[in-house]
Write an enzyme that holds these catalytic residues in place. Structure first.
Site: not given
Ligand SMILES: [Zn+2]
Length: 275
Positions: A2-3, A60, A264
């Site tokens: 979740p950002e 976050k 990433r």
């Protein structure tokens, strides 16, 4: 993970459901999720009978300000998300490893497949000091272009990596960094020091545009994120490049590429994000 838009969605949902509630008890089958105080029984003892006075977001992090100058911090990390009451059944909503029991008889639960989430109980003053280490808040009223330029001006590294650095700008992760750079037509490998003023401006504008759009849509649920009702967020129709390898760029028709930056996955259009 979740950002910012997903955490913002969770916080707004929580504000409508658990504000002014009191913690009656807490349960876990995974004590390592509670990091502060390290002893779970101590955490349990301190949390009991604290009332939720304010719920807000920094980067976050979800912060519950409690009575007696305590604050509860929850960072959902990779696959964590909070659920409340009678949530919708969904595969990702079944990994319940922490439950908060509230004084209205309802449960606030943490579902977390990978068990990397972090829960900490702080004295509010100490937490506020700790949170100062985080970077700029990109949706704050004072997030001005000059400020953005100032924090980036001496940053080494590729632009995508720097956008995801929580000490530079708080709240942007892998999904939105890819989306923002596509929107701004900037190559994710470009060094921050090589960005022109015009390019910086485009990135700055794309940050505001994409994050606001995602907050409005209630977040992206391509992975494990769900709202506290268990339902999915609605950003998916707006997603242009993230996890779209081999699909056509909606702007120019070229094939979206996937590559890695700092381990990433990074998605971009090799044609409209050439430089
Ligand atoms: Zn393109």
């Amino acid at each position: 993970m979740p950002e910012l838009p997903e955490v913002e969605t969770t916080v707004k949902d929580l504000q409508t459901k658990v504000l002014s509630r009191t913690f009656v008890d807490v349960w876990t089958d995974t004590k390592k999720i509670v990091k502060k105080p390290k002893d779970f029984e101590e955490f349990r003892k301190q949390l009991k009978s604290k009332k939720i006075q304010k719920i807000w977001r920094r980067g976050k992090n979800i912060i519950f300000e409690l009575s007696e100058d305590y604050s509860l911090l929850i960072h959902q990390k990779l696959t964590g998300h909070l659920l409340y009451g009678e949530w919708k059944k969904d595969r990702v909503n079944t990994y319940i490893h922490l439950k908060f029991f509230l004084d209205n008889g309802e449960i606030l639960a943490l579902s977390d497949l990978r068990k990397f989430a972090k829960v900490e109980l702080w004295k509010t003053e100490e937490l506020l000091e700790e949170l100062e280490k985080l970077g700029l808040e990109p949706l704050a009223k004072d997030f001005a272009f000059e400020k953005f330029k100032e924090v980036l001006k001496d940053k080494r590294g590729k632009v995508k990596q720097v956008l995801m650095d929580q000490k530079v700008i708080a709240g942007i992760g892998n999904i939105y960094a890819s989306e923002i750079l596509w929107e701004a037509k900037i190559n994710p490998f470009k060094g921050v020091l090589k960005l022109s003023d015009e390019e910086l401006k485009k990135i700055y504008q794309a940050i505001g545009k994409i994050l606001k759009k995602a907050v409005k849509a209630k977040g992206e649920s391509i992975s494990d994120f769900r709202r506290i009702s268990g339902e999915k967020g609605g950003f998916d129709p707006f997603r242009k490049v993230y996890q779209k390898e081999g699909e056509k760029c909606p702007r120019c028709g070229a094939k979206i590429k996937r590559t890695k930056i700092a381990g990433r996955s990074t998605y971009f259009c090799p044609t409209c994000q050439k430089t």
